[in-house]
Motif scaffolding. Structure first.
Motif, PDB file in Angstrom:
ATOM      1  N   PHE A 168       0.580  -1.176  -0.032  1.00 17.78           N
ATOM      2  CA  PHE A 168      -0.167  -0.072  -0.093  1.00 17.78           C
ATOM      3  C   PHE A 168       0.789   1.113   0.063  1.00 17.78           C
ATOM      4  O   PHE A 168       0.141   2.332  -0.225  1.00 17.78           O
ATOM      5  CB  PHE A 168      -1.043  -0.054   1.182  1.00 17.78           C
ATOM      6  N   GLY A 169       2.086   1.149   0.043  1.00 17.33           N
ATOM      7  CA  GLY A 169       3.033   2.195  -0.110  1.00 17.33           C
ATOM      8  C   GLY A 169       2.857   3.075   0.974  1.00 17.33           C
ATOM      9  O   GLY A 169       3.020   4.279   1.263  1.00 17.33           O
ATOM     10  N   LEU A 170       2.820   2.438   2.091  1.00 20.48           N
ATOM     11  CA  LEU A 170       2.834   3.017   3.631  1.00 20.48           C
ATOM     12  C   LEU A 170       4.179   3.028   4.489  1.00 20.48           C
ATOM     13  O   LEU A 170       5.132   2.174   4.157  1.00 20.48           O
ATOM     14  CB  LEU A 170       1.684   2.284   4.465  1.00 20.48           C
ATOM     15  N   GLY A 212      -4.531   2.762  10.069  1.00 19.98           N
ATOM     16  CA  GLY A 212      -3.589   3.530  10.843  1.00 19.98           C
ATOM     17  C   GLY A 212      -2.622   4.282   9.784  1.00 19.98           C
ATOM     18  O   GLY A 212      -1.963   5.356  10.398  1.00 19.98           O
ATOM     19  N   ASP A 213      -2.924   4.246   8.426  1.00 22.17           N
ATOM     20  CA  ASP A 213      -2.527   5.214   7.488  1.00 22.17           C
ATOM     21  C   ASP A 213      -0.964   5.367   7.639  1.00 22.17           C
ATOM     22  O   ASP A 213      -0.446   6.455   7.294  1.00 22.17           O
ATOM     23  CB  ASP A 213      -3.049   6.631   7.531  1.00 22.17           C
ATOM     24  N   GLY A 214      -0.116   4.467   7.796  1.00 18.19           N
ATOM     25  CA  GLY A 214       1.448   4.499   8.073  1.00 18.19           C
ATOM     26  C   GLY A 214       1.879   4.869   9.041  1.00 18.19           C
ATOM     27  O   GLY A 214       3.201   5.076   9.482  1.00 18.19           O
ATOM     28  N   HIS A 215       1.061   5.571  10.084  1.00 18.71           N
ATOM     29  CA  HIS A 215       1.444   5.974  11.381  1.00 18.71           C
ATOM     30  C   HIS A 215       1.385   4.984  12.611  1.00 18.71           C
ATOM     31  O   HIS A 215       2.102   4.764  13.569  1.00 18.71           O
ATOM     32  CB  HIS A 215       0.643   7.182  12.042  1.00 18.71           C
ATOM     33  N   LEU A 250      -6.805  -0.850  -3.330  1.00 21.55           N
ATOM     34  CA  LEU A 250      -6.343  -1.367  -2.037  1.00 21.55           C
ATOM     35  C   LEU A 250      -7.131  -2.649  -1.870  1.00 21.55           C
ATOM     36  O   LEU A 250      -6.677  -3.550  -1.076  1.00 21.55           O
ATOM     37  CB  LEU A 250      -6.799  -0.473  -1.001  1.00 21.55           C
ATOM     38  N   LEU A 251      -8.443  -2.796  -2.215  1.00 28.24           N
ATOM     39  CA  LEU A 251      -9.191  -3.903  -2.152  1.00 28.24           C
ATOM     40  C   LEU A 251      -8.914  -5.015  -3.063  1.00 28.24           C
ATOM     41  O   LEU A 251      -9.444  -6.143  -2.987  1.00 28.24           O
ATOM     42  CB  LEU A 251     -10.638  -3.659  -1.880  1.00 28.24           C
TER      43      LEU A 251
END
Length: 514
Positions: free
Chosen positions: A387-389, A425-428, A491-492
Motif C-alpha cells: 500500500f506504499g505506507l 493506521g495510514d502508515g502511523h 487497496l481492496l
C-alpha cells in the motif's frame, strides 16, 4: 579482388562473433579502410510498422551517443520500402544530385562522398548500411561493387541485433509484470515465506521434507485459510521436479460440465465454443506437480474420471481418440473431512486411497498462537510494501489483541486484518482494535470480550455487514477515492466497476467520505 575476399572473410567473422551490432561495427570500421577509403560507418534499422528509422551503430560515436530514431512520413516509408525491395546500392560523389534515400538517412546537404546499401533478411527485418569516404577521397564504382558483398554479413548482424533487442524487451516486460505482481501481493520475491517453520509448523515442515524426495501422492488436510497451498509449494520446491511447473487447480471452482475440458483439455470442434485445441491442467503440469485444491468438492462423475488418470497415467482430450501419457506428481488438499465423506458415500474410497498416500494435517492458527507475533510482523511489512505506507510493527498491545482472537479464518483472516489495520493506521500505526471490529478498555491492556467469537457467536456481523464495514473503512482511508493507485479499488484488489456495484447493493455512499 583476392585481397578484398580476405577482408570479406574478416567482416563475416566479426559480424558473427558479436551479438551487439555496436561491437561488430566498431571492429569492422577498423578493417574496411584497408580496401575502402572509409572514415564513417552507420547502420540503420527500419521499423516500417511504427514508421521509424533507428540508428543502431555509428563508428564516430560511442553506443550511448547514437542519435535517436527518426520518424518517417508515409512517403518516406514507401520510398525506403521500395529501395529495400530493389536491393540497389547508391553511390554519391561530390557534384552528383542528392538521392532521396541519402537525404533521409545521411541528412542534407551531404558532406562528402557516400555509399548506401539496403539490408534485408528472410524474416522481414530491414535496414541500411551507410559508408562515408574519407575526404578528399571519393568512392568509385568498384567500391560500390565491393559494398554489395557486404550486404549479407551486415544483414545477419542486424538480424542478430534485432533478436537481441526483442529478447531484452521481452525480458523487461516479464520483469515489469513480475514486479507488478509482487507489488500487488506485497511480496519481495516469488518464493512463499513460511513463517512458523521452526515453531507451530515444525512438525508439518519435517513431514513435508520427508515426502518431498519421493513421488508419493500427498493429501494436505486443513481448515480454510490455513496455508495448504504454501505447504504444497514447499513440497514441490524440495522435490526433484522443482524445475518443472507447479499448477494449482481449484476443483470447487470448475463447473461439472467443464471438468473434463479443464483437467484433460479438448480438441478444436469437440463441442460448441471449442474454437481451438486446448491443453488441460494435467498436460500443463507434465514433469511437474499438480495441486488439486478442494478435491472434496469434485462431483462423483469427476471422481471416476480422475481415478482413471491416477491409475493409468493416461487420458484423452475431449473429442480426441489418441491417449496422452503424462508424468505428474499429485498433491491434493481439502478442508473437508474426507474419511467421513467416504463413510457417507460422498467420496470414492478407491480415490481416497490413491490421493492419501502421505497425509499431512495442517493445524489451525488457534492451535499455534506462538506463531502470531512473527506472522503479524511479516504481514505488516507486506502491507506497507503493498500500500506504499511506512512500515509499522505490531505493539505488545496489538499482539495481545491478536493472540486472544480465535481466528476462524486462520492465516488468511490474519493477513486481511493486518492489511485493514495498516490502511486504517495510514502508515502511523497498526489500528488492530479497529480492524478486528472490537472496543478496547481505556488502558488498552486487554481485548474486549467482543473480540472472542466463541463467547459472542450471536453478536457476529453478517457477511454483508462485515463487507460494508470493510468497504467503508477503506473509503475513509482513501478519502472517498475509488479509482487510481491510492483508490479503494486498488487497496481492496477489486475492479472499480465491481466495487461500485457492490457499494450500491450494500447501500454505501462514497460521497460522504470525500
Amino acid at each position: 579482388m583476392d585481397q578484398f575476399r580476405t577482408l570479406l572473410l574478416d567482416v563475416w567473422r566479426e559480424a558473427c562473433r558479436h551479438i551487439e551490432i555496436e561491437r561488430s561495427t566498431e571492429t569492422i570500421a577498423r578493417i574496411l579502410p584497408h580496401r575502402l577509403p572509409v572514415d564513417r560507418l552507420v547502420v540503420f534499422a527500419f521499423d516500417f510498422t511504427q514508421g521509424l528509422a533507428i540508428p543502431r551503430a555509428d563508428s564516430l560515436t560511442i553506443p550511448q551517443d547514437v542519435a535517436p530514431p527518426r520518424t518517417l512520413r508515409s512517403p518516406d516509408r514507401r520510398l525506403l520500402e521500395a529501395w529495400c525491395r530493389r536491393h540497389e546500392v547508391i553511390l554519391h560523389r561530390l557534384g552528383d544530385q542528392q538521392h532521396d534515400v541519402l537525404r533521409l538517412l545521411a541528412g542534407s546537404p551531404l558532406d562528402g562522398s557516400w555509399l548506401a546499401a539496403p539490408l534485408t533478411s528472410e524474416h522481414g527485418y530491414a535496414g541500411a548500411l551507410l559508408l562515408r569516404a574519407h575526404p578528399p577521397a571519393e568512392f568509385e564504382p568498384e567500391h560500390a561493387r565491393m559494398v554489395e558483398l557486404l550486404i549479407e554479413p551486415f544483414s545477419v548482424a542486424l538480424e542478430n541485433d534485432h533478436r537481441l533487442h526483442e529478447l531484452d524487451a521481452l525480458r523487461e516486460a516479464a520483469e515489469a509484470d513480475k514486479r507488478s505482481a509482487l507489488s500487488r501481493l506485497g511480496r519481495e520475491d516469488l518464493v512463499d515465506t513460511i513463517v512458523g517453520d521452526d515453531g507451530g509448523l515444525k512438525a508439518v515442515m519435517e513431514r513435508a521434507a520427508l515426502v518431498a524426495r519421493s513421488d508419493l501422492p500427498v493429501l494436505i488436510l486443513g481448515e480454510t485459510g490455513s496455508g495448504k497451498e504454501v505447504i504444497a509449494r514447499a513440497i514441490h520446491e524440495q522435490c526433484p521436479r522443482a524445475k518443472g511447473p507447479f499448477i494449482r487447480v481449484n476443483c470447487g471452482a470448475i463447473p461439472p460440465e467443464l471438468i473434463d475440458s479443464e483437467l484433460f483439455g479438448h480438441e478444436k470442434g469437440a463441442f460448441t465454443g471449442a474454437t481451438a485445441s486446448r491443453r488441460g491442467w494435467f498436460e500443463r503440469a507434465d514433469e511437474g506437480t499438480l495441486l488439486l485444491d478442494e478435491i472434496g468438492e469434485l462431483t462423483p462423475a469427476a471422481q471416476v474420471r480422475l481415478l482413471r488418470v491416477l491409475q493409468e497415467g493416461t487420458f484423452e482430450r475431449v473429442g480426441a481418440e489418441r491417449p496422452i501419457h503424462v508424468n505428474v506428481r499429485i498433491i491434493a488438499a481439502t478442508h473437508r473431512d474426507l474419511p467421513a465423506m467416504v463413510q457417507a458415500g460422498q467420496f470414492r474410497e478407491d480415490l481416497w486411497y490413491r490421493v492419501a498416500g502421505f497425509p499431512i494435517v495442517l493445524p489451525p492458527l488457534r492451535e499455534r498462537k506462538q506463531d502470531i507475533p512473527a506472522l503479524a510482523t511479516h504481514f505488516a511489512e507486506r502491507a506497507a510494501r503493498r500500500f506504499g505506507l511506512r512500515t509499522q510493527s505490531p505493539t505488545s498491545t496489538d499482539l495481545s489483541l491478536l493472540t486472544n482472537y480465535d481466528w476462524p479464518g486462520n492465516i488468511r483472516e490474519l493477513a486481511s486484518v493486518i492489511d485493514r489495520a495498516a490502511i486504517l493506521g495510514d502508515g502511523h500505526r497498526l489500528a488492530i482494535a479497529q480492524a478486528l471490529g472490537g472496543v478496547t478498555s481505556p488502558d488498552a491492556t486487554r481485548p474486549s470480550q467482543t473480540l472472542n467469537p466463541t463467547a459472542q457467536r450471536n453478536t457476529l456481523a453478517t457477511l454483508d455487514e462485515a463487507t460494508r464495514q470493510h468497504i467503508e473503512a477503506t473509503l475513509a482511508a482513501t478519502h472517498g477515492r475509488i479509482e487510481g493507485e491510492r483508490g479503494a479499488a486498488k487497496l481492496l484488489d477489486i475492479n472499480p466497476h465491481t466495487l461500485r456495484a457492490r457499494m450500491r447493493k450494500l447501500g454505501v455512499d462514497w460521497a460522504k467520505y470525500r
